[in-house]
Design a protein around this motif. Sequence first.
Motif, PDB file in Angstrom:
ATOM      1  N   GLY A 347      40.719  35.112  46.881  1.00 43.01           N
ATOM      2  CA  GLY A 347      42.085  34.981  46.078  1.00 43.01           C
ATOM      3  C   GLY A 347      42.969  36.389  45.769  1.00 43.01           C
ATOM      4  O   GLY A 347      43.345  36.326  44.673  1.00 43.01           O
ATOM      5  N   PHE A 348      43.005  37.104  46.706  1.00 51.69           N
ATOM      6  CA  PHE A 348      43.335  38.441  46.320  1.00 51.69           C
ATOM      7  C   PHE A 348      44.951  38.370  45.993  1.00 51.69           C
ATOM      8  O   PHE A 348      45.696  37.788  46.852  1.00 51.69           O
ATOM      9  CB  PHE A 348      43.155  39.407  47.388  1.00 51.69           C
ATOM     10  CG  PHE A 348      43.625  40.805  47.328  1.00 51.69           C
ATOM     11  CD1 PHE A 348      43.246  41.758  46.316  1.00 51.69           C
ATOM     12  CD2 PHE A 348      44.621  41.277  48.352  1.00 51.69           C
ATOM     13  CE1 PHE A 348      44.155  42.873  46.169  1.00 51.69           C
ATOM     14  CE2 PHE A 348      45.329  42.511  48.101  1.00 51.69           C
ATOM     15  CZ  PHE A 348      45.061  43.311  47.205  1.00 51.69           C
ATOM     16  N   VAL A 349      45.654  39.051  45.076  1.00 55.65           N
ATOM     17  CA  VAL A 349      46.993  39.309  44.977  1.00 55.65           C
ATOM     18  C   VAL A 349      47.092  40.720  44.629  1.00 55.65           C
ATOM     19  O   VAL A 349      46.820  41.145  43.794  1.00 55.65           O
ATOM     20  CB  VAL A 349      47.676  38.399  43.653  1.00 55.65           C
ATOM     21  CG1 VAL A 349      49.034  38.868  43.701  1.00 55.65           C
ATOM     22  CG2 VAL A 349      47.300  36.751  43.844  1.00 55.65           C
ATOM     23  N   SER A 367      46.023  42.179  38.535  1.00 54.20           N
ATOM     24  CA  SER A 367      46.500  42.818  39.678  1.00 54.20           C
ATOM     25  C   SER A 367      47.198  44.255  39.236  1.00 54.20           C
ATOM     26  O   SER A 367      47.795  44.768  39.973  1.00 54.20           O
ATOM     27  CB  SER A 367      47.666  42.093  40.297  1.00 54.20           C
ATOM     28  OG  SER A 367      47.171  40.967  41.081  1.00 54.20           O
ATOM     29  N   GLY A 368      46.693  44.720  37.948  1.00 53.48           N
ATOM     30  CA  GLY A 368      47.117  46.139  37.606  1.00 53.48           C
ATOM     31  C   GLY A 368      48.321  46.202  36.801  1.00 53.48           C
ATOM     32  O   GLY A 368      48.787  47.306  36.597  1.00 53.48           O
ATOM     33  N   ASP A 396      41.563  40.235  42.383  1.00 51.10           N
ATOM     34  CA  ASP A 396      41.079  39.091  42.966  1.00 51.10           C
ATOM     35  C   ASP A 396      40.453  38.084  41.884  1.00 51.10           C
ATOM     36  O   ASP A 396      40.782  38.101  40.641  1.00 51.10           O
ATOM     37  CB  ASP A 396      39.700  39.486  43.847  1.00 51.10           C
ATOM     38  CG  ASP A 396      38.890  40.620  43.249  1.00 51.10           C
ATOM     39  OD1 ASP A 396      39.014  40.547  41.862  1.00 51.10           O
ATOM     40  OD2 ASP A 396      37.841  41.220  43.858  1.00 51.10           O
ATOM     41  N   VAL A 397      39.701  37.055  42.159  1.00 55.75           N
ATOM     42  CA  VAL A 397      39.204  36.208  41.097  1.00 55.75           C
ATOM     43  C   VAL A 397      38.376  36.925  40.205  1.00 55.75           C
ATOM     44  O   VAL A 397      38.451  36.636  39.107  1.00 55.75           O
ATOM     45  CB  VAL A 397      38.256  35.044  41.797  1.00 55.75           C
ATOM     46  CG1 VAL A 397      37.496  34.034  40.577  1.00 55.75           C
ATOM     47  CG2 VAL A 397      39.035  33.974  42.573  1.00 55.75           C
ATOM     48  N   ALA A 480      49.969  30.292  45.359  1.00 57.84           N
ATOM     49  CA  ALA A 480      50.095  29.877  46.583  1.00 57.84           C
ATOM     50  C   ALA A 480      49.626  31.362  47.553  1.00 57.84           C
ATOM     51  O   ALA A 480      49.035  31.215  48.882  1.00 57.84           O
ATOM     52  CB  ALA A 480      51.598  29.478  46.844  1.00 57.84           C
ATOM     53  N   MET A 481      50.143  32.335  47.034  1.00 52.31           N
ATOM     54  CA  MET A 481      49.931  33.543  47.723  1.00 52.31           C
ATOM     55  C   MET A 481      48.462  33.967  48.031  1.00 52.31           C
ATOM     56  O   MET A 481      48.089  34.425  48.869  1.00 52.31           O
ATOM     57  CB  MET A 481      50.856  34.616  47.165  1.00 52.31           C
ATOM     58  CG  MET A 481      52.544  34.495  47.135  1.00 52.31           C
ATOM     59  SD  MET A 481      53.073  33.919  48.922  1.00 52.31           S
ATOM     60  CE  MET A 481      52.917  35.278  50.152  1.00 52.31           C
ATOM     61  N   ALA A 482      47.726  33.729  46.682  1.00 52.45           N
ATOM     62  CA  ALA A 482      46.452  33.925  46.684  1.00 52.45           C
ATOM     63  C   ALA A 482      45.424  33.301  47.642  1.00 52.45           C
ATOM     64  O   ALA A 482      44.674  33.719  48.027  1.00 52.45           O
ATOM     65  CB  ALA A 482      45.812  33.762  45.183  1.00 52.45           C
TER      66      ALA A 482
END
Lengths: 507, 272
Positions: A347-349, A367-368, A396-397, A480-482
């Motif tokens: 689930g990376f964003v 995500s920083g 990620d998760v 949705a993007m993840a």
Amino acid sequence: MISGPTLRLGNGQPIARSDLPRVSVAEFREQVVLSVEHGARLDALFGIPLSDKVLQIVAVLADAESGEFALTSTGVRDNYPAITPDCVQAHWFEREIAEQWAVTPKGHPWHKPIRFHRAYRPGRDAWGRDALAPIVPGVTDFFRVEGEEIHEVAVGPVHAGVIEPGHFRFQCHGERVLHLEVALGYQHRGIERALVTQPHPRILPYVETLAGDTTIGHTTAYCQAVEALADCTVPARADVIRGLALELERLANHVGDLGALAGDVGYLPTLSFCGRLRGEFLNMSALICGSRFGRSLVRPGGVSFDIEPSRAEELLARLTKVMRDVKGAVNLLWETPSVLARFEDTGFVSQKMAAELGLVGPAARASGLERDARFDFSTGIFRMAQIPVSTWQSGDVFARAWVRWLEIQRSAAFIGEQLRALPDGPLRSAYANLAPERLVVSMVEGWRGEICHVAITDGIGRLAHYKIVDPSFHNWMGLAMAMRNQEISDFPLCNKSFNLSYCGHDL
Amino acid sequence: MLKELLERFRQGYRTMPYPNDTPAMPDRFRGRPRLPDSLCEASCHACEAICPTGAIISREGKPSLDMGRCLFCADCATACPAAALSFTLEHRLSVWDREDLIIGPTMSAKMSAKLSAKMPAKMSATRKKPVDPRLRLIRRSLKLRQVSAGGCNACEADINVLGTLAFDLGRFGIQVVASPRHADGLLVTGPVTENMKHALEKTYQAVPPPRLVIAVGACAVSGGPYRDHSETHNGVSEVLPVDLWIPGCPPHPLTILDGLLKLTRGRNYTPS
């Protein structure tokens, strides 16, 4: 950095409604798009009907650097050129405006309803739907991927667990998800509209149940707004008790989430331990106000329950004991390779994506992005006692779990400090009428992220308009993007790592 | 494996012995309301006026309170000039019949008539029967499908909590299941939004009869704070026949558990 002649104001700083600038649609668009390009974030974008024909669209932009909001507005009739093609953050807001006020954002790439209800202007509809035909939730044009090996998976609104309803539509190639579209609205109760039309005694129950797991967060945001409009200063002791309750709410939910994440990767020890420990924090809230969800605690002017020395001692003793158990339960996660293997790279964003979508809360920090309303737009006790912003880079998760764990430790330390140094003084200040023709923006960092309320009063000091933006409103698109290019079986895990609110979104 | 065992040992045994022994409720807990023992000032309607959901009706100095509408905010107790209204620590609130949620010295006939007019016919019919045959079927095993129909996620959260090791719902033979096909009944939360009505009806149809419906929380019982909104219905009974009513906003997990035990252990269930 904000471009253009927009009005600037602080968190909870009231202004005259007439000070709100009104510019041409082209200028408005440019101000919003350029501001966001330069690092501002779209906190709220909403419509206020000025007459039968004209709708005022207001944009609230957050400039974290200066800790100020910039406001601008424009007037539109039946349609206007959509902002979304140049500013993704407006995507969901413009769909909301179209649905509520039957105004078409022309050129919107996904011009669809988000809550499935009739427009607030009788007889009008942005999609020209028949006024007599029922509006069926979840029935809309879903984004579709075509191809011989592509299949579609539909889930919900009723899910397998004890959770709120929502509909998810996956476009899959084998096990791989190409795209997820989220269709909500099943929990729509009409609160925003009722806040300005229903009798007054119901306002607090409405605000407390916007998202029942964020009672303290939303009620504090509401109280901050109306206190600013009534020129009421909250006593120091009440500020601290509100802060304590807010952090207890965060602790309960974050601990519960870590347990649930463990459950979603089949690691049962942490699931079992955290399920109980979450309840211990809820019981601490109940010790303060009688309700596990902080009902009836935060009230305009202050709080309705005190923390006497004996109660503070009891809370401290419980906190120390519970945190020891939380540490033991959660650290198992980081020591177990099979858990980490499932959390990492799922689930990376990316930071760029998170910034572009305008994500908030732990999802943004994972995500920083250093984004925390307690720090950027501090109010109440958080002006005096800072909680460091917890971030992680990997998106990620694992990052979303780890940021929660960092926040758990910070919040527990904060609660400990505050309980030992409760200021003296009253619990409530006198709270009377709201000033007429005013506008205020109020923001609180709830456990899911920033909660933004905008209150506007009419000529005799009643609420004429009330806008609520739950953090989930910003973050559903992040989920949705993840999910892109993930295994569909990882959906529960990704979903839990965001843990977004359905009712907070649907209102 | 060793560290998990060590941690399990450290965390200890945490399942509460409910219902044989009930943990103490926090002193500020707001359970079953207690109405004034004596007559109030006939002209005083302070409690009635402040109630956000119209749960209190005061006629001729005799207030009555509908726990099904009550949000347990205790604003009425604060508003009462004689401090005669209070909330006790009693968490056992669930009832079989909707009328039984209305408490007061004497319930006005008008209110009762108004209420039963709204009641689905089936409910009053089941009431008359000495023992509901369905209750015999679920004595050892009760499987429920939960449907959130507009809830704020607080009722849902406190139902979820029953599955944790602190309450351990499984030891009573009660389980929340994923499919309505596997369920004996529905556990419904929320006022039933217009947008969830269809899904709720379909879920109910998917439960094989004989089936039960349990309304959990002020919203599911009466519409709660959303009563009379055009976007919602006034509770589950407008859509489905309800067999057990569990009031509260949200009900305490033990209030819900007590209600479920009433179902499996029958009408004669009296906790020690």
